[in-house]
Design a protein around this motif. Structure first.
Motif, PDB file in Angstrom:
ATOM      1  N   GLU A  88       0.816  -1.211   0.000  1.00 36.96           N
ATOM      2  CA  GLU A  88       0.000   0.000   0.000  1.00 36.96           C
ATOM      3  C   GLU A  88       0.852   1.264   0.000  1.00 36.96           C
ATOM      4  OE1 GLU A  88      -3.797   1.960   2.419  1.00 36.96           O
ATOM      5  OE2 GLU A  88      -3.157  -0.108   2.834  1.00 36.96           O
ATOM      6  N   VAL A  89       2.062   1.226   0.661  1.00 34.10           N
ATOM      7  CA  VAL A  89       2.892   2.434   0.767  1.00 34.10           C
ATOM      8  C   VAL A  89       4.387   2.191   0.584  1.00 34.10           C
ATOM      9  CG1 VAL A  89       1.259   3.619   2.261  1.00 34.10           C
ATOM     10  CG2 VAL A  89       3.078   2.235   3.280  1.00 34.10           C
ATOM     11  N   LYS A  92       6.509   3.537  -2.390  1.00 33.92           N
ATOM     12  CA  LYS A  92       6.402   4.962  -2.727  1.00 33.92           C
ATOM     13  C   LYS A  92       7.720   5.657  -2.385  1.00 33.92           C
ATOM     14  CE  LYS A  92       1.427   4.797  -2.387  1.00 33.92           C
ATOM     15  NZ  LYS A  92       0.213   4.984  -1.568  1.00 33.92           N
ATOM     16  N   HIS A 125       3.559  -0.839  -6.934  1.00 29.50           N
ATOM     17  CA  HIS A 125       2.799   0.424  -7.036  1.00 29.50           C
ATOM     18  C   HIS A 125       3.465   1.495  -6.173  1.00 29.50           C
ATOM     19  CE1 HIS A 125      -0.640   3.202  -6.761  1.00 29.50           C
ATOM     20  NE2 HIS A 125      -0.343   3.277  -5.471  1.00 29.50           N
ATOM     21  N   SER A 132       3.495  11.575  -2.566  1.00 25.83           N
ATOM     22  CA  SER A 132       4.349  10.742  -1.712  1.00 25.83           C
ATOM     23  C   SER A 132       5.792  10.768  -2.165  1.00 25.83           C
ATOM     24  CB  SER A 132       3.801   9.311  -1.672  1.00 25.83           C
ATOM     25  OG  SER A 132       2.540   9.289  -1.046  1.00 25.83           O
ATOM     26  N   GLU A 173      -1.704   8.176 -11.846  1.00 26.53           N
ATOM     27  CA  GLU A 173      -2.379   9.484 -11.810  1.00 26.53           C
ATOM     28  C   GLU A 173      -1.609  10.528 -12.602  1.00 26.53           C
ATOM     29  OE1 GLU A 173      -4.056   8.281  -7.359  1.00 26.53           O
ATOM     30  OE2 GLU A 173      -3.180  10.269  -7.660  1.00 26.53           O
ATOM     31  N   GLN A 256      -8.306   2.571 -10.826  1.00 26.78           N
ATOM     32  CA  GLN A 256      -8.198   2.565  -9.359  1.00 26.78           C
ATOM     33  C   GLN A 256      -9.532   2.130  -8.726  1.00 26.78           C
ATOM     34  OE1 GLN A 256      -6.651   6.065  -7.532  1.00 26.78           O
ATOM     35  NE2 GLN A 256      -4.712   6.018  -8.631  1.00 26.78           N
ATOM     36  N   HIS A 258     -11.969   3.708  -6.828  1.00 27.99           N
ATOM     37  CA  HIS A 258     -12.441   4.158  -5.510  1.00 27.99           C
ATOM     38  C   HIS A 258     -13.835   4.736  -5.755  1.00 27.99           C
ATOM     39  CE1 HIS A 258      -8.533   3.482  -3.716  1.00 27.99           C
ATOM     40  NE2 HIS A 258      -7.964   4.179  -4.687  1.00 27.99           N
ATOM     41  N   GLU A 289      -7.468  -0.763  -7.294  1.00 33.62           N
ATOM     42  CA  GLU A 289      -7.561  -0.233  -5.921  1.00 33.62           C
ATOM     43  C   GLU A 289      -9.018  -0.144  -5.471  1.00 33.62           C
ATOM     44  OE1 GLU A 289      -3.899   2.916  -6.901  1.00 33.62           O
ATOM     45  OE2 GLU A 289      -5.489   3.506  -5.508  1.00 33.62           O
ATOM     46  N   TRP A 331      -8.457  -2.142  -2.299  1.00 35.43           N
ATOM     47  CA  TRP A 331      -7.437  -1.335  -1.614  1.00 35.43           C
ATOM     48  C   TRP A 331      -7.588  -1.558  -0.121  1.00 35.43           C
ATOM     49  CZ3 TRP A 331      -3.345  -0.281  -3.935  1.00 35.43           C
ATOM     50  CH2 TRP A 331      -2.439   0.690  -3.473  1.00 35.43           C
ATOM     51  N   TRP A 339      -7.804   3.250   4.105  1.00 32.29           N
ATOM     52  CA  TRP A 339      -7.433   4.676   3.991  1.00 32.29           C
ATOM     53  C   TRP A 339      -8.663   5.564   4.099  1.00 32.29           C
ATOM     54  CZ3 TRP A 339      -8.798   8.027  -0.168  1.00 32.29           C
ATOM     55  CH2 TRP A 339      -9.652   7.426  -1.118  1.00 32.29           C
ATOM     56  N   TYR A 343      -9.012   9.353   5.350  1.00 27.13           N
ATOM     57  CA  TYR A 343      -9.090  10.383   4.299  1.00 27.13           C
ATOM     58  C   TYR A 343     -10.517  10.804   3.974  1.00 27.13           C
ATOM     59  CZ  TYR A 343      -4.110   9.952   3.143  1.00 27.13           C
ATOM     60  OH  TYR A 343      -2.729   9.973   3.194  1.00 27.13           O
TER      61      TYR A 343
HETATM   62  O1  G3I Z   1       4.524   5.490   7.982  1.00 27.13           O
HETATM   63  C1  G3I Z   1       4.363   6.847   8.394  1.00 27.13           C
HETATM   64  C2  G3I Z   1       4.486   6.922   9.913  1.00 27.13           C
HETATM   65  O2  G3I Z   1       5.844   6.602  10.255  1.00 27.13           O
HETATM   66  C3  G3I Z   1       4.172   8.341  10.366  1.00 27.13           C
HETATM   67  O3  G3I Z   1       4.188   8.382  11.771  1.00 27.13           O
HETATM   68  C4  G3I Z   1       2.729   8.666   9.857  1.00 27.13           C
HETATM   69  C5  G3I Z   1       2.321  10.071  10.284  1.00 27.13           C
HETATM   70  O4  G3I Z   1       2.820  11.020   9.375  1.00 27.13           O
HETATM   71  O5  G3I Z   1       2.694   8.607   8.413  1.00 27.13           O
HETATM   72  C6  G3I Z   1       2.944   7.269   7.988  1.00 27.13           C
HETATM   73  O6  G3I Z   1       2.937   7.284   6.623  1.00 27.13           O
HETATM   74  C7  G3I Z   1       1.606   7.383   6.086  1.00 27.13           C
HETATM   75  C8  G3I Z   1       1.393   6.142   5.179  1.00 27.13           C
HETATM   76  O7  G3I Z   1       0.122   6.269   4.489  1.00 27.13           O
HETATM   77  C9  G3I Z   1       1.379   4.872   5.988  1.00 27.13           C
HETATM   78  O8  G3I Z   1       0.250   4.799   6.757  1.00 27.13           O
HETATM   79  C10 G3I Z   1       1.577   8.623   5.228  1.00 27.13           C
HETATM   80  O9  G3I Z   1       1.642   9.753   6.096  1.00 27.13           O
HETATM   81  C11 G3I Z   1       0.247   8.658   4.469  1.00 27.13           C
HETATM   82  O10 G3I Z   1       0.266   9.728   3.545  1.00 27.13           O
HETATM   83  C12 G3I Z   1       0.110   7.369   3.628  1.00 27.13           C
HETATM   84  O11 G3I Z   1      -1.137   7.444   3.011  1.00 27.13           O
HETATM   85  C13 G3I Z   1      -1.249   6.562   1.877  1.00 27.13           C
HETATM   86  C14 G3I Z   1      -1.529   7.449   0.649  1.00 27.13           C
HETATM   87  O12 G3I Z   1      -1.818   6.594  -0.497  1.00 27.13           O
HETATM   88  C15 G3I Z   1      -0.333   8.319   0.285  1.00 27.13           C
HETATM   89  O13 G3I Z   1       0.755   7.512  -0.069  1.00 27.13           O
HETATM   90  C16 G3I Z   1      -2.448   5.658   2.150  1.00 27.13           C
HETATM   91  O14 G3I Z   1      -2.137   4.769   3.228  1.00 27.13           O
HETATM   92  C17 G3I Z   1      -2.753   4.836   0.887  1.00 27.13           C
HETATM   93  O15 G3I Z   1      -3.945   4.086   1.074  1.00 27.13           O
HETATM   94  C18 G3I Z   1      -2.969   5.802  -0.288  1.00 27.13           C
HETATM   95  O16 G3I Z   1      -3.166   5.015  -1.473  1.00 27.13           O
HETATM   96  C19 G3I Z   1      -3.471   5.754  -2.660  1.00 27.13           C
HETATM   97  C20 G3I Z   1      -2.810   5.033  -3.826  1.00 27.13           C
HETATM   98  O17 G3I Z   1      -1.437   4.928  -3.611  1.00 27.13           O
HETATM   99  C21 G3I Z   1      -3.091   5.786  -5.111  1.00 27.13           C
HETATM  100  N1  G3I Z   1      -4.530   5.965  -5.298  1.00 27.13           N
HETATM  101  C22 G3I Z   1      -5.289   6.525  -4.187  1.00 27.13           C
HETATM  102  C23 G3I Z   1      -4.978   5.737  -2.915  1.00 27.13           C
HETATM  103  C24 G3I Z   1      -5.792   6.293  -1.749  1.00 27.13           C
HETATM  104  O18 G3I Z   1      -5.439   7.617  -1.491  1.00 27.13           O
END
Ligand code: G3I
Length: 380
Positions: A88-89, A92, A125, A132, A173, A256, A258, A289, A331, A339, A343
């Protein structure tokens, strides 16, 4: 018109359609469903993984190392239902590239091993995305070195897992028709830094580093009825024709998916003809997703679950019927980790219920809707 305010009349019509659309027994869950339904595989008898496999495609889900390594119940549920895993992350740039010179592959290696040990395929991904990105990106990546940075990233990441991947989201995207740029491309940062053909460069680098993987252009907001979604579909087709014409290996489009929980049917001519045009170009479709955003649905859990299930059944039936679909991924797989809770939280703070397993890892009506759509999909 997914943003249209909630109307009881439209919702009631949704429920009756949902009940009609999702006649599956889920032992011990909503008796209404089991009473109304003729039985097909129940969660005990068959998993989404097995049903999908029987119909020639793979089903799976996104998850994080954090959740899979710390929650054994969740990990067991995911592996029992999934034939493919996507990080999921962890792939990135903000997680994978702590500094301009280094890669933190440990979490990805862990996930790849987890998938391997549980007989699941693995997909990547995203290789190139506008979000990110690490804090050092803007101060280090310039017009002079951006192309080299991008290609070095792709070669290193794809090279490490070469021959072990189901597919890669090479670009994610990359379209934003609101910018009114040629071919509807999003400018920041990659078009501004490398130019509009960064997409060709990215796919060529991925094809060279991992020649056996399916290379995917992953995109959002291609599924719904708004004018801007239709504009995006048209730009996607234009880009496919342009780049395939240049011999760029784009094997699939990632939808995706959603999806708004208040969505009307996806069986609309614009979306269906888009899917058919993609297929006619020899390009497959991955549902990459999938989840159903229930933020605008009423709190009542039974009604909300049925509306969510209806969207799952309707959407998957249309996509699986209209295109060549090698893979369907949700997803996340359980409402325990989605998420959407962070979100797109509900105003009433009720937990989101967007996925096939509820927070207690029990199959929800969405599970049955997916199982039925998979069963009715025929052979892909
Ligand atoms: O791992 C860090 C942690 O160490 C820190 O304490 C915390 C607070 O800042 O952040 C954590 O990282 C977060 C990560 O998710 C892990 O949970 C990031 O801030 C947060 O931005 C990230 O969000 C992800 C987001 O993409 C941005 O990358 C979501 O989980 C994930 O579901 C979302 O997935 C996206 C797809 O890649 C693309 N399409 C849309 C989809 C949903 O938004």
């Amino acid at each position: 018109m997914p943003n249209a305010p909630f109307s009881r009349r439209r919702f009631v019509s949704g429920i009756s359609a949902a009940v009609a659309a999702v006649p599956y027994c889920i032992s011990g869950t909503t008796s209404l469903l089991s009473m109304l339904s003729g039985c097909s595989p129940s969660p005990e008898e068959s998993s989404l993984k097995e049903i999908a496999h029987r119909h020639g495609f793979v089903y799976g889900a996104a998850a994080t190392k954090t959740h899979l390594s710390s929650d054994p119940g969740f990990a067991a549920s995911l592996t029992s239902q999934s034939g493919i895993l996507v990080p999921e992350v962890e792939l990135k740039w903000d997680t994978l590239r702590p500094t301009p010179e280094s890669f933190n592959f440990q979490p990805v290696d862990w996930l790849h091993n987890f998938a391997d040990q549980n007989h699941m395929k693995f997909r990547g991904h995203p290789l190139v995305w506008y979000q990110s990105l690490p804090k050092w990106f803007d101060s280090h990546v310039t017009h002079q070195n951006a192309k080299e940075f991008m290609i070095n990233h792709i070669s290193t990441v794809c090279g490490r897992y070469s021959g072990k991947m189901h597919s890669w989201d090479v670009v994610n995207e990359a379209l934003d028709p609101n910018e009114n740029r040629p071919y509807g491309l999003r400018s920041k940062p990659w078009v501004n830094l490398v130019g509009p053909d960064y997409i060709d460069d990215a796919f060529r680098a991925a094809a060279e580093a991992d020649p056996n993987a399916m290379l995917v252009w992953n995109e959002n907001h291609l599924e719904t009825r708004e004018d801007w979604a239709q504009a995006k579909r048209e730009r996607m087709i234009e880009n496919l024709k342009l780049r395939l014409g240049r011999g760029v290996s784009i094997h699939a489009v990632g939808l995706q998916s959603h999806l708004p929980g208040t969505s009307p049917t996806f069986n609309n001519p614009e979306f269906v003809s888009f899917l058919q045009t993609v297929t006619d170009l020899g390009v497959k479709v991955i549902v990459s997703e999938l989840d159903v955003i229930d933020s605008d649905l009423p709190e009542d859990i039974e009604g909300r679950d049925r509306a969510v299930a209806n969207v799952y059944y309707d959407y998957l039936s249309v996509v699986l019927r209209s295109s060549k679909v090698p893979a369907v991924l949700t997803w996340g797989i359980s409402d325990r980790y989605s998420w959407i809770s962070a979100y797109k939280p509900r105003k009433d703070n009720a937990r989101a219920r967007p996925l096939p397993l509820d927070e207690n890892l029990q199959p929800s009506p969405a599970w049955s809707a997916m199982a039925r759509a998979f069963e009715e999909s025929g052979a892909q």
